[in-house]
Every structure is written in structure tokens, then in C-alpha cells.
Design a protein around this motif. Sequence first.
Motif, mmCIF file in Angstrom:
data_model
loop_
_atom_site.group_PDB
_atom_site.id
_atom_site.type_symbol
_atom_site.label_atom_id
_atom_site.label_comp_id
_atom_site.label_asym_id
_atom_site.label_seq_id
_atom_site.Cartn_x
_atom_site.Cartn_y
_atom_site.Cartn_z
ATOM 1 N N HIS A 1 -7.842 27.540 16.015
ATOM 2 C CA HIS A 1 -8.846 27.598 14.949
ATOM 3 C C HIS A 1 -10.261 27.824 15.479
ATOM 4 O O HIS A 1 -11.072 28.473 14.846
ATOM 5 C CB HIS A 1 -8.783 26.335 14.065
ATOM 6 C CG HIS A 1 -9.376 25.117 14.682
ATOM 7 N ND1 HIS A 1 -8.762 24.402 15.695
ATOM 8 C CD2 HIS A 1 -10.550 24.472 14.449
ATOM 9 C CE1 HIS A 1 -9.528 23.384 16.036
ATOM 10 N NE2 HIS A 1 -10.615 23.397 15.297
ATOM 11 N N ASP A 2 -10.566 27.298 16.672
ATOM 12 C CA ASP A 2 -11.919 27.464 17.224
ATOM 13 C C ASP A 2 -11.976 28.537 18.309
ATOM 14 O O ASP A 2 -12.861 28.492 19.173
ATOM 15 C CB ASP A 2 -12.421 26.118 17.781
ATOM 16 C CG ASP A 2 -13.000 25.221 16.688
ATOM 17 O OD1 ASP A 2 -13.525 25.756 15.692
ATOM 18 O OD2 ASP A 2 -12.931 23.990 16.834
ATOM 19 N N HIS B 1 -13.466 25.914 8.148
ATOM 20 C CA HIS B 1 -14.612 25.097 7.710
ATOM 21 C C HIS B 1 -14.885 25.241 6.211
ATOM 22 O O HIS B 1 -15.651 24.462 5.663
ATOM 23 C CB HIS B 1 -15.880 25.471 8.498
ATOM 24 C CG HIS B 1 -15.831 24.999 9.911
ATOM 25 N ND1 HIS B 1 -15.841 23.659 10.250
ATOM 26 C CD2 HIS B 1 -15.741 25.667 11.091
ATOM 27 C CE1 HIS B 1 -15.765 23.531 11.567
ATOM 28 N NE2 HIS B 1 -15.699 24.732 12.100
ATOM 29 N N ASP C 1 -8.950 19.265 11.545
ATOM 30 C CA ASP C 1 -10.179 19.476 12.318
ATOM 31 C C ASP C 1 -11.171 18.336 12.061
ATOM 32 O O ASP C 1 -11.735 17.760 12.990
ATOM 33 C CB ASP C 1 -10.794 20.830 11.919
ATOM 34 C CG ASP C 1 -12.029 21.188 12.729
ATOM 35 O OD1 ASP C 1 -12.032 20.918 13.943
ATOM 36 O OD2 ASP C 1 -12.972 21.747 12.146
HETATM 37 FE FE FE2 Z 1 -14.642 25.062 13.960
#
Ligand code: FE2
Length: 294
Positions: free
Chosen positions: A151-152, A217, A237
Motif C-alpha cells: 500500500h505504501d 487513505h 493501516d
Molecule cells: Fe500511506
Amino acid sequence: MSTAKKSAVSLAGLLELVETSTIASIKGTVGGILTLISDPAATSADFIQFIQLDPPLAAKILRVTNSSYYAPTQTISDIHQALIWIGFDTLKEIILTQKMSELYGGGAPVDGYSRLLLWRHSLAVALLAKAIYSREFSEKANSAYAAGLMHDIGVIVEDQLLHQEFAQLVQTLGNTPQVLSVGEIAVFGFDHGMVGKGLAENWNFPPELTEGIGFHHNPDGAREEHRLFAKTIFIADYLMSEHYGYVTMPPPDREILERHVKDIGLPWDVLQASVEQVREDMEKIEQGGAYQVA
Ligand SMILES: [Fe+2]
Ligand SMILES: [Fe+2]
């Protein structure tokens, strides 16, 4: 951030840079494994064939399988034995995790940020996303793990390819806490979700994964059919950032978290138990040295 100078690189320009950087070295393997993960007809024989084409990967899988986290009763020396001991789903996760870890080596820590912290964060989010998704939606837990792990990925792209500006941004966040995405928009004109989404599209990741990465996000922005999936990544997250954060920033609004948890339909006590379980698993993984970055 109002005094910050916008980066000279556009999002499209950055994504082009990715293709000529070392980041692209994982593209073939990661793309191949994701295709196999999202193909319900793929069998263990397909995965074994895939692994056998990559001897260093096979060696790493054996090392992870023999670590104290998976604790085999006797030393495992080939992939078939490994598959029997750890199971098909875990084998898929190990391949992906091993390949992704290659992106997180090196780099000096900057004011509370390091690639190692980002890697631990990604792993913890992957484990929690899988736990949530497998409980609530039973299928495709491998996809939730994959999305959590990646995801990041936009952050590692910024760190590696726009390092100076990224390091400055991290220092600024240390002095004036704010949400990373807000700082990224001010400095770069895009945030790491947008970078991750662009990369996932360019690399032909399955749509569910692209949406999960791109909207982790702001899951309300994800396409409707993938929104609960994106919400799962958001929740994982959020909850893992407390103990496995990688940069100084205030948590997003708790009310938003509560709304997404309600939408998923997961009871809070179950969620809390999953968080505790992931923390225990992370300790075991780290003690056993299962996933080391280079
Ligand atoms: Fe993130
Ligand atoms: Fe994250």
C-alpha cells in the motif's frame, strides 16, 4: 508548507523514472505472482514452476520456511516439502514478501523515518489486512495481504527517486506534525497513494489491488466494487500505524476509522484481538529473522 517549492518532477515523470530505476527489477516477479494470486485456477504446480525459474528466490523461501516463525520439525530442503509444511496460501505470501523486501534495503534514517520502519509497517498492515479480510469476506485474503504489503509503495518510490525532497519533507513533518499526504501534495503536487496507483496501473496489477493501494487513505474514492477492500486496507493501516509507524504524523480522524469499521461490519473486540495477534506475529517474525531487508 506554503513556502515549499513544488517538485520539478510531475507524477507522470516520476512513474517514467521508476521504469529505469532498480525498483523496476521486481516488476516481472511481482507482476507474475500477483497474476497467479488473482487467478482462481492457478495451482500449486504453477507456483512451484514459477519459483524454480528463480533459484535465489527458491533459496530465500527455504530460509524463511526454516525460520523459527514457521518452526518446521525438521530442516526443509526443497520447495515441495516447504509447500506441505506452510501451505499454499502462505507460500504465495512468502514469495511476494521476499520480492518486495528487496526495495527496502539501504538508505540512512531521517528524523524518525527509515526504510526499515516502512518495511515493518508494510508487513504489519499486510498481516492485519489479511486477518480482517479473511474473517469478513473469506475469499481473496491473499489479495488483502498483497495490498497491505504494497500500500505504501509510493513512499519508497519517493524515498528512492526524489530522495532529497522526501528527506526534507520528513524533517518538516518532525517539526510541524501533519498528515504525510498533505505534505506530499504541497511539496510534490501528488501523494504516495497516487504514485502507488500509477505504478500499479503501469505494472498491470489486478484492479482490486490498484484501488486498494491508490485509495488506502481515502477509500471512499475507490470504485464501488473495490471499496470494502480499500476500506480494509485503510483500517489495517490506521490501526498498525500506532505501533508500526514510519514517520511522525498525527493519526487521521478517529470518526473516519469508526465509519469504515462499521461499513466492514467487523466487531471492535474481534478487530482488537486481531491487532494483538498481529503484534505477536510481528515479534515472532522479527525474532526469527524471517524477512530481512538486504
Ligand atoms: Fe500511506
Ligand atoms: Fe501505511
